[in-house]
Structure formats: C-alpha cells, structure tokens
Design an enzyme around this catalytic site. Structure first.
Site, mmCIF file in Angstrom:
data_model
loop_
_atom_site.group_PDB
_atom_site.id
_atom_site.type_symbol
_atom_site.label_atom_id
_atom_site.label_comp_id
_atom_site.label_asym_id
_atom_site.label_seq_id
_atom_site.Cartn_x
_atom_site.Cartn_y
_atom_site.Cartn_z
ATOM 1 C CB CYS A 77 -0.946 0.000 1.328
ATOM 2 S SG CYS A 77 -1.705 1.591 1.578
ATOM 3 C CB CYS A 186 -2.251 3.673 -5.750
ATOM 4 S SG CYS A 186 -3.673 2.790 -5.112
#
Length: 270
Positions: A77, A186
């Site tokens: 993440c 991302c």
C-alpha cells in the site's frame, strides 16, 4: 536461519485488493514463498485518511502480522509506505519493506519526465517526488492525487465509462507536461492499465513498483538467508470485512477464488 524460520510466511497488507498486484509478482518471482495477505477492507480507502489514522492502522496490522509469525512484512500500500514505513520499521523485529524507494529507483532508469498517479495522501506526502529526486536530481516529477480510482476499482467499475472519464481528467496535467514515464503510485492502479494506455502516448513507459519491490524482497531474503526451499503453504487471505466481495474480486484479478477469513482489528490484538 533454521528451516522452520525460512518456511514462515511473508506478510502482505493493503487496504483492499490493490496489494494483489504485489501478490501476483511474488507468485511470479518467488513461487516457493508462503504468503499471508491481509486486506483492511473495513477501513478502505486509506488514501483519504489522516496521517494519524494511517499510523494507527499500520501499527495494528503489523502487530497482528508479527503475532501471526511472519518472517517479513511488505507494505503493499503506497499510502502506508509513504506515511508510516519510516516510523514503524524500527519498532518490529522483522524486516518491513515498502514500495516507494524501489519504484522511484526504477522510474529514474526509464525516463526524465516522470508522472506519478497516487492517492491524495501519497501525493500530498511528496514521498515519490523526494525518492525520485534523491535517486536522480536531474529528472522532473509531476504528481496527481486521484481520489476516485480506488473506490471505482473496489466497486468493480473498471469498465464503466465514468472510470474512463475520471482517468482522462487525472491524466490531462501529465499529458500536458509531456511525461515519458508513468509511475503507479498505488497498487490498485495496474488494474486500470488498459484505460491509461489508451489515453497516453504509446511511447510512455509504465512503472509498477510492485515488480521492483519483489526484486528487493528476493535480494533481502537471500542476504538474510530467509529463502524458503521447501514446498510453500497455500496463501492465507484475511480481511477486516466483506469477505465474499473480496473473494469475488480476487477471482477476477488472480484467476482463482480464495478462502477468506475475517478478523476484527484492533479486537484481535487484545
């Protein structure tokens, strides 16, 4: 290291299905490793959270992963990597690796005009800008925060015309700057690659930090003598809510439907 230690799982976590792009790379590059994947689906998306919230979530998740017996933790993440990695990595006794430095180091080898698409929190942190300029101060970097991408992907709207429209809007500033390299800031964003490629010039090179991170993982496992040389255990999937939805999305993205357990953090830590 003992065989028992080498056979321990690598822990991966993300807010949702984005980290499955890292998992796919682990399957590809390190097929002998066993994995524990945690998705904090109860609290996604992370990209619009405050730094304090992210730090709390990350601390809870890594505490649980370490209690579960992992030999290494991967922050799959970028928001967590940007806001929490430096603050938490000295707190735990296992190696903790993030996406940003591996991604930045790869990006500067590809081009001189680098665009980064990321969550608002990652973009606001400037983590990619700093890491890219530290790797090569002569390149130029532009970042765009993309608040709607993760919710659209998690709601399985990859083929929705609205998603294309939003992507066009987010990429416009980067197209105007004539970027030659695009970094996925991302782990969810590789799922948008067909849309993004259709909007950008064909010459633009795409950088997926997941690929770069797993290369670093392979190197670290070797250095630390932590490589598993036995048959890997089946991947264990754990979420904090909506297991059925996670399993259904995983079927599309991984090609198989995993068994998914649910736990409640921070209740599990008591």
């Amino acid at each position: 290291m003992t065989t028992e230690t080498r056979q321990k799982r690598i822990g991966i976590f993300d807010s949702g299905i984005g980290g499955l792009t890292v998992l796919r790379e682990l399957y590809r590059q390190l097929p002998k490793e066993s994995i524990l994947y945690f998705a904090d689906t109860a609290r996604l998306p992370y990209g619009t959270r405050t730094t304090e919230e992210i730090l709390q979530f990350v601390d809870e998740i890594i505490t649980w992963l370490v209690k579960s017996g992992v030999k290494m933790v991967l922050m799959a993440c970028n928001t967590s990597s940007a806001l929490a990695l430096e603050k938490v990595k000295s707190k735990f006794d296992v190696p903790i690796l993030g996406l940003i430095v591996p991604g930045a180091n790869t990006a500067v080898k590809q081009g001189k005009r680098i665009g980064v698409i990321a969550t608002p929190a990652t973009a606001a942190s400037n983590a990619y800008r700093y890491a890219i300029l530290e790797a090569n101060a002569s390149v130029q970097v532009w970042q765009v925060g993309c608040p709607y991408f993760v919710p659209l992907i998690e709601q399985n709207q990859l083929h929705d015309p609205y998603t294309y429209q939003i992507a066009e809007e987010y990429l416009m500033p980067l197209i105007q700057q004539q970027i030659d390299t695009l970094v996925y800031g991302c782990t969810h964003y590789p799922y948008l690659e067909p849309i993004l490629r259709s909007l950008l010039p064909k010459s633009v090179i795409f950088v997926d930090p997941a690929v770069s991170l797993v290369k670093v993982v392979a190197r670290e496992l070797k250095i630390m003598n932590l490589e598993n040389d036995k048959t890997p255990k089946p991947t264990k999937f754990v979420v904090s809510s909506s297991p059925q939805k996670f399993a259904d999305l995983s079927l599309q993205l991984l090609g198989y439907k995993p068994d998914v357990q649910v736990i409640s953090l921070p209740a599990m830590l008591k």
